[in-house]
Scaffold this motif. Structure first.
Motif, PDB file in Angstrom:
ATOM      1  N   ASN A 103       7.340  41.557  57.685  1.00 17.93           N
ATOM      2  CA  ASN A 103       5.989  41.102  58.100  1.00 17.93           C
ATOM      3  C   ASN A 103       5.038  41.233  56.953  1.00 17.93           C
ATOM      4  OD1 ASN A 103       7.275  39.839  60.568  1.00 17.93           O
ATOM      5  ND2 ASN A 103       6.541  41.966  61.415  1.00 17.93           N
ATOM      6  N   ALA A 104       3.960  40.204  56.954  1.00 17.97           N
ATOM      7  CA  ALA A 104       2.852  40.654  56.149  1.00 17.97           C
ATOM      8  C   ALA A 104       1.963  41.794  56.739  1.00 17.97           C
ATOM      9  CB  ALA A 104       1.933  39.315  55.967  1.00 17.97           C
ATOM     10  N   ASP A 105       1.215  42.222  55.846  1.00 17.06           N
ATOM     11  CA  ASP A 105       0.352  43.566  56.357  1.00 17.06           C
ATOM     12  C   ASP A 105      -0.795  42.994  57.028  1.00 17.06           C
ATOM     13  OD1 ASP A 105       1.847  45.317  54.949  1.00 17.06           O
ATOM     14  OD2 ASP A 105       0.528  45.441  53.139  1.00 17.06           O
ATOM     15  N   PRO A 106      -1.332  43.754  58.191  1.00 19.05           N
ATOM     16  CA  PRO A 106      -2.409  43.350  58.959  1.00 19.05           C
ATOM     17  C   PRO A 106      -3.458  43.067  58.119  1.00 19.05           C
ATOM     18  CG  PRO A 106      -1.385  45.123  59.710  1.00 19.05           C
ATOM     19  CD  PRO A 106      -0.866  44.962  58.488  1.00 19.05           C
ATOM     20  N   PRO A 107      -4.646  42.195  58.385  1.00 18.12           N
ATOM     21  CA  PRO A 107      -5.813  41.815  57.776  1.00 18.12           C
ATOM     22  C   PRO A 107      -6.778  43.027  57.444  1.00 18.12           C
ATOM     23  CG  PRO A 107      -5.343  40.230  59.639  1.00 18.12           C
ATOM     24  CD  PRO A 107      -4.326  41.365  59.671  1.00 18.12           C
ATOM     25  N   ASP A 108      -7.223  43.133  56.315  1.00 25.78           N
ATOM     26  CA  ASP A 108      -8.071  44.089  56.087  1.00 25.78           C
ATOM     27  C   ASP A 108      -9.398  43.900  56.470  1.00 25.78           C
ATOM     28  OD1 ASP A 108      -9.372  42.691  54.091  1.00 25.78           O
ATOM     29  OD2 ASP A 108      -8.330  43.170  52.532  1.00 25.78           O
ATOM     30  N   PRO A 109     -10.599  44.644  56.529  1.00 27.74           N
ATOM     31  CA  PRO A 109     -11.879  44.232  57.016  1.00 27.74           C
ATOM     32  C   PRO A 109     -12.265  43.073  56.699  1.00 27.74           C
ATOM     33  CG  PRO A 109     -11.725  46.838  56.675  1.00 27.74           C
ATOM     34  CD  PRO A 109     -10.599  46.132  56.088  1.00 27.74           C
ATOM     35  N   GLY A 110     -12.406  42.835  55.021  1.00 29.78           N
ATOM     36  CA  GLY A 110     -12.874  41.578  54.571  1.00 29.78           C
ATOM     37  C   GLY A 110     -12.110  40.493  55.211  1.00 29.78           C
ATOM     38  N   GLU A 111     -10.875  40.669  55.371  1.00 25.19           N
ATOM     39  CA  GLU A 111     -10.124  39.384  55.917  1.00 25.19           C
ATOM     40  C   GLU A 111     -10.481  38.994  57.215  1.00 25.19           C
ATOM     41  OE1 GLU A 111      -6.180  39.757  53.242  1.00 25.19           O
ATOM     42  OE2 GLU A 111      -6.090  40.781  54.958  1.00 25.19           O
ATOM     43  N   LEU A 112     -10.661  40.207  57.973  1.00 31.60           N
ATOM     44  CA  LEU A 112     -10.977  40.190  59.456  1.00 31.60           C
ATOM     45  C   LEU A 112     -12.307  39.260  59.588  1.00 31.60           C
ATOM     46  CD1 LEU A 112      -9.894  43.478  60.884  1.00 31.60           C
ATOM     47  CD2 LEU A 112      -8.680  41.618  61.359  1.00 31.60           C
ATOM     48  N   ALA A 113     -13.448  39.659  58.646  1.00 32.46           N
ATOM     49  CA  ALA A 113     -14.494  38.924  58.802  1.00 32.46           C
ATOM     50  C   ALA A 113     -14.356  37.456  58.470  1.00 32.46           C
ATOM     51  CB  ALA A 113     -15.532  39.649  57.915  1.00 32.46           C
ATOM     52  N   THR A 114     -13.503  37.137  57.528  1.00 31.80           N
ATOM     53  CA  THR A 114     -13.286  35.788  57.106  1.00 31.80           C
ATOM     54  C   THR A 114     -12.727  34.947  58.385  1.00 31.80           C
ATOM     55  OG1 THR A 114     -13.107  36.484  55.004  1.00 31.80           O
ATOM     56  CG2 THR A 114     -12.017  34.258  55.431  1.00 31.80           C
ATOM     57  N   ILE A 115     -11.651  35.721  58.801  1.00 30.63           N
ATOM     58  CA  ILE A 115     -10.945  34.889  60.016  1.00 30.63           C
ATOM     59  C   ILE A 115     -12.052  34.739  61.001  1.00 30.63           C
ATOM     60  CG2 ILE A 115      -9.551  35.458  61.848  1.00 30.63           C
ATOM     61  CD1 ILE A 115      -7.615  36.988  59.906  1.00 30.63           C
ATOM     62  N   ALA A 116     -12.952  35.494  61.353  1.00 28.62           N
ATOM     63  CA  ALA A 116     -13.802  35.312  62.439  1.00 28.62           C
ATOM     64  C   ALA A 116     -14.802  34.310  61.981  1.00 28.62           C
ATOM     65  CB  ALA A 116     -14.583  36.844  62.763  1.00 28.62           C
ATOM     66  N   ALA A 117     -15.241  34.179  60.762  1.00 28.22           N
ATOM     67  CA  ALA A 117     -16.255  33.359  60.394  1.00 28.22           C
ATOM     68  C   ALA A 117     -15.704  31.912  60.283  1.00 28.22           C
ATOM     69  CB  ALA A 117     -16.617  33.488  58.948  1.00 28.22           C
ATOM     70  N   LEU A 118     -14.227  31.702  59.920  1.00 33.87           N
ATOM     71  CA  LEU A 118     -13.737  30.501  59.861  1.00 33.87           C
ATOM     72  C   LEU A 118     -13.057  30.033  61.126  1.00 33.87           C
ATOM     73  CD1 LEU A 118     -11.899  30.711  56.304  1.00 33.87           C
ATOM     74  CD2 LEU A 118     -14.154  29.614  56.866  1.00 33.87           C
ATOM     75  N   ASP A 119     -13.081  30.658  62.324  1.00 37.80           N
ATOM     76  CA  ASP A 119     -12.506  30.234  63.670  1.00 37.80           C
ATOM     77  C   ASP A 119     -13.447  29.208  64.244  1.00 37.80           C
ATOM     78  OD1 ASP A 119     -10.909  30.327  65.917  1.00 37.80           O
ATOM     79  OD2 ASP A 119     -11.917  32.222  66.886  1.00 37.80           O
ATOM     80  N   GLY A 120     -12.623  27.987  64.129  1.00 42.94           N
ATOM     81  CA  GLY A 120     -13.210  27.049  65.002  1.00 42.94           C
ATOM     82  C   GLY A 120     -14.072  26.253  63.808  1.00 42.94           C
ATOM     83  N   ALA A 121     -14.249  26.415  62.807  1.00 39.22           N
ATOM     84  CA  ALA A 121     -15.039  25.689  61.852  1.00 39.22           C
ATOM     85  C   ALA A 121     -14.298  24.408  61.444  1.00 39.22           C
ATOM     86  CB  ALA A 121     -15.389  26.626  60.568  1.00 39.22           C
ATOM     87  N   PRO A 122     -15.077  23.520  60.920  1.00 43.68           N
ATOM     88  CA  PRO A 122     -14.482  22.354  60.414  1.00 43.68           C
ATOM     89  C   PRO A 122     -14.066  22.480  59.025  1.00 43.68           C
ATOM     90  CG  PRO A 122     -16.730  22.128  60.477  1.00 43.68           C
ATOM     91  CD  PRO A 122     -16.586  23.423  60.923  1.00 43.68           C
ATOM     92  N   LEU A 123     -12.825  21.739  58.717  1.00 41.31           N
ATOM     93  CA  LEU A 123     -12.434  21.921  57.450  1.00 41.31           C
ATOM     94  C   LEU A 123     -13.399  21.123  56.503  1.00 41.31           C
ATOM     95  CD1 LEU A 123     -10.172  22.145  55.180  1.00 41.31           C
ATOM     96  CD2 LEU A 123      -9.165  20.051  55.801  1.00 41.31           C
TER      97      LEU A 123
END
Length: 439
Positions: A103-123
């Motif tokens: 499996n891929a490694d868990p998200p690091d803090p920067g990736e976690l912040a990105t995931i939160a920011a893009l969650d539900g955002a329009p393309l």
């Protein structure tokens, strides 16, 4: 493979594509899966389709990451793709990166912040500039706008889609009807094309390379637009033809079939590897009136064969902008410098081969580009510098290609030359001009 393992494999494939930026992604993918034969066909298809989805949307994904000051790493690109395109939730993305074996490694803090920011955002939010909004690189925008005008959004949207599976019936092995029947016997439905008299289109993606129709040389994979370029040569039995930028000989095969294996066709290219691949295709197709010539620095082949050919086909090296729905990675593999260098190379090739054509013979200049600088502008410049040539209108060239019979359908367009585009013709974007050397 588990869903998480598929995600890990997609990250690995994207990483290898990133490591070879000048190599076509399909070549990288082929090598990737050859080295991992343990990946089953269903998993392989799922991994490849998702990786291609990322490459197709890369310009937009990069914009989202750049506005947050983040680099377009394979992991971040895939995370952004899952959120913005496949519309996964934050929780679903986190579950897809659990860590652990396979499996891929868990998200690091920067990736976690990105995931939160893009969650539900329009393309494509309102703030997105025209380039990424249309999914076109900035250097190509002026050319697309010049070519398509008010149709630019429609043309760009068509380039966003996936390409169909187009086949050409090899007339040296059988008719189009026989090819369709052979495919049907293997459970593959193929429909006649709109323009090409040899073309068959398969509505869904199928493993054609494993079919008997392919292995026995009854069909070749070739976009309809590419088939029409070969058609415009008007090749006939007994002619002498040169395919000057032959590559792996896709158009050589089509022209040889038009000639019924009578006459002579020379496939030229600067790549020994491509010409070796051409030899295998020629044998499978039953072509025996073709020879290959490797073009090298200082080669005097062109001068020694001045005026010897009835037709010279120049499928010039180009940006490939007309094939971006088929090769989405090429959007970011090519830049303004490449574009400018290609224009210079095209001009030099046209100048070089102009002497090969006999008086009264034809020079067919073609690209898989939709950019005017590589197409009509290039031809107009050539004609202004070579008064011994004149343009043959598309309608006249189309009629001559089918002579003595009447064309079964009108030509794809009414202009001076053939200009194809996905949203207009259902083909890749191609250009072809037929030029006649005055007698």
């Amino acid at each position: 493979m588990t869903p998480a393992a598929r995600i890990a494999a997609t990250v690995a494939l994207l990483t290898e594509v990133e490591a070879a930026p000048r190599r076509p992604a399909d070549a990288t993918a082929n090598a990737f899966f050859r080295e991992r034969r343990y990946i089953g066909s269903g998993d392989r298809r799922a991994v490849a389709e998702r990786a291609w989805g990322v490459l197709r949307q890369r310009l937009r994904l990069e914009w989202h990451l750049a506005r947050r000051g983040l680099p377009p790493t394979p992991r971040l690109l895939l995370m952004a793709y899952l959120l913005l395109v496949e519309r996964w939730t934050r929780e679903e993305v986190l579950q897809a990166f659990p860590g652990g074996r396979f499996n891929a490694d868990p998200p690091d803090p920067g990736e976690l912040a990105t995931i939160a920011a893009l969650d539900g955002a329009p393309l494509q939010p309102p703030a997105m500039p025209e380039g990424p909004r249309l999914n076109l690189p900035d250097w190509a925008l002026p050319g697309f706008r010049s070519r398509f005008g008010e149709e630019l959004p429609e043309a760009a949207a068509a380039m966003d889609g996936s390409a169909p599976l187009d086949l050409r019936a090899n007339l040296l092995r059988g008719t189009r009807e026989q090819a369709a029947a052979a495919l049907a016997a293997e459970g593959i439905t193929a429909e006649p094309m709109a323009f090409s008299p040899w073309g068959l289109r398969v509505p869904d993606r199928r493993p054609i390379l494993a079919s008997r129709a392919f292995t026995e040389g009854l069909i070749e994979i070739q976009d309809e637009g590419s088939q029409l370029i070969a058609l415009l040569t008007g090749a006939r039995p007994g002619m002498r033809v040169a395919d000057y930028c032959a590559g792996a000989a896709g158009k050589t095969l089509a022209v040889a079939a038009m000639m019924g294996n009578r006459g002579r066709i020379v496939a030229c290219d600067v790549s020994a590897t491509r010409l070796e691949g051409a030899a295998k295709r020629l044998r499978r197709a039953g072509v025996d009136n073709a020879e290959r010539h490797l073009l090298t620095a200082g080669d005097r082949w062109v001068k020694r064969r001045a005026g010897q050919f009835d037709c010279v086909l120049v499928d010039a090296p180009c940006t490939g902008s007309g094939t971006w729905r088929r090769n989405p990675d090429a959007r970011t593999r090519t830049d303004l410098r490449d574009f400018e260098e290609l224009i210079t190379k095209q001009r030099a090739i046209l100048d070089s081969v102009s002497g090969l054509v006999r008086p009264g013979g034809k020079l067919v200049y073609a690209t898989c580009s939709v950019l005017p600088e590589e197409d009509g502008v290039q031809v107009r410049n050539f004609l202004s510098e070579h008064p011994e040539y004149e343009a043959v209108p598309l309608a006249e060239a189309w009629t001559a290609a089918f002579a003595p019979a009447a064309p079964p359908v009108p030509p794809p367009g009414s202009g001076q030359w053939m200009e194809l585009a996905p949203h207009q013709h259902g083909t890749d974007g191609f250009f072809a001009a037929v030029l006649r050397r005055k007698a």
